[in-house]
Design a protein around this motif. Sequence first.
Motif, PDB file in Angstrom:
ATOM      1  N   PRO A 127      62.995  65.074  45.876  1.00  8.28           N
ATOM      2  CA  PRO A 127      63.214  65.917  44.689  1.00  8.28           C
ATOM      3  C   PRO A 127      62.022  65.829  43.738  1.00  8.28           C
ATOM      4  CG  PRO A 127      64.484  63.903  44.510  1.00  8.28           C
ATOM      5  CD  PRO A 127      63.859  63.885  45.880  1.00  8.28           C
ATOM      6  N   VAL A 128      61.854  66.865  42.923  1.00  8.57           N
ATOM      7  CA  VAL A 128      60.789  66.855  41.916  1.00  8.57           C
ATOM      8  C   VAL A 128      61.115  65.823  40.844  1.00  8.57           C
ATOM      9  CG1 VAL A 128      59.661  68.217  40.108  1.00  8.57           C
ATOM     10  CG2 VAL A 128      60.106  69.233  42.351  1.00  8.57           C
ATOM     11  N   ILE A 129      62.357  65.819  40.386  1.00  5.91           N
ATOM     12  CA  ILE A 129      62.801  64.849  39.385  1.00  5.91           C
ATOM     13  C   ILE A 129      63.395  63.664  40.142  1.00  5.91           C
ATOM     14  CG2 ILE A 129      64.320  64.420  37.421  1.00  5.91           C
ATOM     15  CD1 ILE A 129      64.118  67.416  36.781  1.00  5.91           C
ATOM     16  N   ASP A 130      62.839  62.494  39.901  1.00  2.00           N
ATOM     17  CA  ASP A 130      63.211  61.323  40.684  1.00  2.00           C
ATOM     18  C   ASP A 130      64.577  60.744  40.331  1.00  2.00           C
ATOM     19  OD1 ASP A 130      60.623  60.830  42.240  1.00  2.00           O
ATOM     20  OD2 ASP A 130      59.927  61.070  40.182  1.00  2.00           O
ATOM     21  N   TRP A 131      65.010  60.923  39.087  1.00  3.29           N
ATOM     22  CA  TRP A 131      66.304  60.389  38.683  1.00  3.29           C
ATOM     23  C   TRP A 131      66.845  61.263  37.557  1.00  3.29           C
ATOM     24  CZ3 TRP A 131      67.118  54.593  36.953  1.00  3.29           C
ATOM     25  CH2 TRP A 131      68.491  54.320  36.852  1.00  3.29           C
ATOM     26  N   VAL A 132      68.089  61.708  37.703  1.00  2.00           N
ATOM     27  CA  VAL A 132      68.733  62.538  36.684  1.00  2.00           C
ATOM     28  C   VAL A 132      70.003  61.848  36.218  1.00  2.00           C
ATOM     29  CG1 VAL A 132      69.813  64.764  36.174  1.00  2.00           C
ATOM     30  CG2 VAL A 132      67.847  64.668  37.708  1.00  2.00           C
ATOM     31  N   ALA A 133      70.169  61.758  34.910  1.00  2.00           N
ATOM     32  CA  ALA A 133      71.403  61.241  34.314  1.00  2.00           C
ATOM     33  C   ALA A 133      72.067  62.397  33.566  1.00  2.00           C
ATOM     34  CB  ALA A 133      71.099  60.105  33.352  1.00  2.00           C
ATOM     35  N   THR A 134      73.354  62.639  33.862  1.00  2.00           N
ATOM     36  CA  THR A 134      74.061  63.749  33.224  1.00  2.00           C
ATOM     37  C   THR A 134      75.268  63.292  32.403  1.00  2.00           C
ATOM     38  OG1 THR A 134      75.383  64.120  35.210  1.00  2.00           O
ATOM     39  CG2 THR A 134      73.351  65.421  34.990  1.00  2.00           C
ATOM     40  N   THR A 145      67.566  50.344  33.051  1.00  2.00           N
ATOM     41  CA  THR A 145      66.596  50.194  34.135  1.00  2.00           C
ATOM     42  C   THR A 145      65.172  50.380  33.612  1.00  2.00           C
ATOM     43  OG1 THR A 145      68.239  51.002  35.707  1.00  2.00           O
ATOM     44  CG2 THR A 145      65.934  51.043  36.419  1.00  2.00           C
ATOM     45  N   ALA A 146      64.983  51.350  32.716  1.00  2.00           N
ATOM     46  CA  ALA A 146      63.657  51.563  32.125  1.00  2.00           C
ATOM     47  C   ALA A 146      63.219  50.327  31.352  1.00  2.00           C
ATOM     48  CB  ALA A 146      63.673  52.791  31.217  1.00  2.00           C
ATOM     49  N   LEU A 147      64.126  49.734  30.600  1.00  2.00           N
ATOM     50  CA  LEU A 147      63.810  48.512  29.856  1.00  2.00           C
ATOM     51  C   LEU A 147      63.438  47.382  30.815  1.00  2.00           C
ATOM     52  CD1 LEU A 147      63.641  47.042  27.159  1.00  2.00           C
ATOM     53  CD2 LEU A 147      66.086  46.561  27.353  1.00  2.00           C
ATOM     54  N   LEU A 148      64.192  47.231  31.894  1.00  2.00           N
ATOM     55  CA  LEU A 148      63.885  46.209  32.896  1.00  2.00           C
ATOM     56  C   LEU A 148      62.510  46.463  33.530  1.00  2.00           C
ATOM     57  CD1 LEU A 148      64.847  43.724  34.466  1.00  2.00           C
ATOM     58  CD2 LEU A 148      65.949  45.277  36.077  1.00  2.00           C
ATOM     59  N   GLN A 151      59.857  45.376  31.051  1.00  2.00           N
ATOM     60  CA  GLN A 151      59.778  43.913  30.980  1.00  2.00           C
ATOM     61  C   GLN A 151      59.110  43.333  32.226  1.00  2.00           C
ATOM     62  OE1 GLN A 151      63.936  43.124  30.381  1.00  2.00           O
ATOM     63  NE2 GLN A 151      63.773  43.213  28.150  1.00  2.00           N
ATOM     64  N   THR A 152      59.419  43.888  33.386  1.00  2.00           N
ATOM     65  CA  THR A 152      58.838  43.403  34.642  1.00  2.00           C
ATOM     66  C   THR A 152      57.341  43.675  34.674  1.00  2.00           C
ATOM     67  OG1 THR A 152      60.931  43.760  35.782  1.00  2.00           O
ATOM     68  CG2 THR A 152      58.951  43.583  37.158  1.00  2.00           C
ATOM     69  N   ARG A 153      56.960  44.897  34.286  1.00  2.00           N
ATOM     70  CA  ARG A 153      55.541  45.248  34.288  1.00  2.00           C
ATOM     71  C   ARG A 153      54.772  44.420  33.259  1.00  2.00           C
ATOM     72  NH1 ARG A 153      55.023  51.752  35.282  1.00  2.00           N
ATOM     73  NH2 ARG A 153      55.853  51.711  37.393  1.00  2.00           N
ATOM     74  N   ALA A 154      55.397  44.127  32.137  1.00  2.00           N
ATOM     75  CA  ALA A 154      54.732  43.317  31.105  1.00  2.00           C
ATOM     76  C   ALA A 154      54.497  41.885  31.591  1.00  2.00           C
ATOM     77  CB  ALA A 154      55.558  43.307  29.825  1.00  2.00           C
ATOM     78  N   ALA A 155      55.295  41.440  32.544  1.00  2.00           N
ATOM     79  CA  ALA A 155      55.163  40.073  33.053  1.00  2.00           C
ATOM     80  C   ALA A 155      54.154  39.951  34.187  1.00  2.00           C
ATOM     81  CB  ALA A 155      56.529  39.581  33.537  1.00  2.00           C
ATOM     82  N   TYR A 156      53.554  41.076  34.649  1.00  2.00           N
ATOM     83  CA  TYR A 156      52.541  41.002  35.702  1.00  2.00           C
ATOM     84  C   TYR A 156      51.414  40.096  35.230  1.00  2.00           C
ATOM     85  CZ  TYR A 156      54.350  44.995  38.438  1.00  2.00           C
ATOM     86  OH  TYR A 156      55.108  45.821  39.199  1.00  2.00           O
ATOM     87  N   PRO A 169      53.472  53.910  39.629  1.00  2.00           N
ATOM     88  CA  PRO A 169      53.412  55.126  38.818  1.00  2.00           C
ATOM     89  C   PRO A 169      53.928  54.911  37.379  1.00  2.00           C
ATOM     90  CG  PRO A 169      55.279  55.205  40.298  1.00  2.00           C
ATOM     91  CD  PRO A 169      54.536  53.947  40.623  1.00  2.00           C
ATOM     92  N   ALA A 170      53.471  55.778  36.497  1.00  2.00           N
ATOM     93  CA  ALA A 170      54.017  55.825  35.152  1.00  2.00           C
ATOM     94  C   ALA A 170      55.429  56.415  35.243  1.00  2.00           C
ATOM     95  CB  ALA A 170      53.157  56.695  34.252  1.00  2.00           C
ATOM     96  N   ILE A 171      56.312  55.934  34.408  1.00  2.00           N
ATOM     97  CA  ILE A 171      57.666  56.496  34.345  1.00  2.00           C
ATOM     98  C   ILE A 171      57.709  57.422  33.142  1.00  2.00           C
ATOM     99  CG2 ILE A 171      60.122  56.026  34.057  1.00  2.00           C
ATOM    100  CD1 ILE A 171      59.571  53.242  35.332  1.00  2.00           C
ATOM    101  N   ILE A 172      57.952  58.692  33.398  1.00  2.00           N
ATOM    102  CA  ILE A 172      58.029  59.708  32.355  1.00  2.00           C
ATOM    103  C   ILE A 172      59.498  60.028  32.157  1.00  2.00           C
ATOM    104  CG2 ILE A 172      57.315  61.996  31.617  1.00  2.00           C
ATOM    105  CD1 ILE A 172      54.998  59.985  32.095  1.00  2.00           C
ATOM    106  N   MET A 173      60.005  59.779  30.975  1.00  2.00           N
ATOM    107  CA  MET A 173      61.408  60.029  30.692  1.00  2.00           C
ATOM    108  C   MET A 173      61.530  61.271  29.816  1.00  2.00           C
ATOM    109  SD  MET A 173      64.347  57.424  29.427  1.00  2.00           S
ATOM    110  CE  MET A 173      64.083  56.434  30.884  1.00  2.00           C
ATOM    111  N   LEU A 174      62.280  62.247  30.318  1.00  2.00           N
ATOM    112  CA  LEU A 174      62.514  63.503  29.622  1.00  2.00           C
ATOM    113  C   LEU A 174      63.981  63.601  29.233  1.00  2.00           C
ATOM    114  CD1 LEU A 174      60.616  65.787  32.161  1.00  2.00           C
ATOM    115  CD2 LEU A 174      59.711  64.814  30.040  1.00  2.00           C
ATOM    116  N   CYS A 175      64.257  64.298  28.178  1.00  2.00           N
ATOM    117  CA  CYS A 175      65.644  64.460  27.737  1.00  2.00           C
ATOM    118  C   CYS A 175      65.853  65.896  27.275  1.00  2.00           C
ATOM    119  CB  CYS A 175      65.944  63.490  26.598  1.00  2.00           C
ATOM    120  SG  CYS A 175      67.653  63.552  26.047  1.00  2.00           S
ATOM    121  N   ASP A 176      66.930  66.527  27.748  1.00  2.00           N
ATOM    122  CA  ASP A 176      67.263  67.870  27.321  1.00  2.00           C
ATOM    123  C   ASP A 176      68.751  67.914  27.014  1.00  2.00           C
ATOM    124  OD1 ASP A 176      67.012  70.507  26.636  1.00  2.00           O
ATOM    125  OD2 ASP A 176      67.070  71.242  28.677  1.00  2.00           O
TER     126      ASP A 176
END
Length: 176
Positions: A127-134, A145-148, A151-156, A169-176
């Motif tokens: 899919p184009v959008i990797d994760w959708v929350a409705t 999950t985004a917060l986790l 935190q995980t990336r900050a601990a590298y 990859p960068a995680i891009i979070m969109l909201c509509d």
Amino acid sequence: SKRADPDGVYFTQPENGSAADFVLHVKAKRTGQRAPVHLPVENRVLSITRPLPIGLQDNGRPYEITLREVHMTIYGVTRSGKSNLLNVLISLLAACPDALIWMIDMKGGRTSRPWIVPYLQQYTPRPVIDWVATTREETKTMLETALLAVQTRAAYPGFEKINPDENIPAIIMLCD
């Protein structure tokens, strides 16, 4: 926006165009009718680390924005084109292999559906959008999950910042 009609911009698909092509039409204003602009200007692999071409300026030069490490709010009155702009951004982000697209779509999936259906109908491998929350529950899970992930990336070890690539990859979070 003050110089244009409220319905001053609309999109169509060009003849013989692919699913990634569309034409941006700008209705007439005091200075006269403008020629339709075929977007994207070129189909190519993009990167979240470089400016993305979202349209053309009046003088014909590309208008580009960088979305990496940016917080953006798009606001406007009902039917002013916010979802259209969001779809333009999704189409650009979809061409970035160094970005994941997560979307909170509290309209019951109405905005994300066109980006998911080709995958569900097995026309594309993903899919184009990797994760959708409705729903609120799905949104809570996504945000946790985004917060986790942050935190995980900050601990590298040894990393101040992560430069996005296909493996991280960068995680891009969109909201509509």
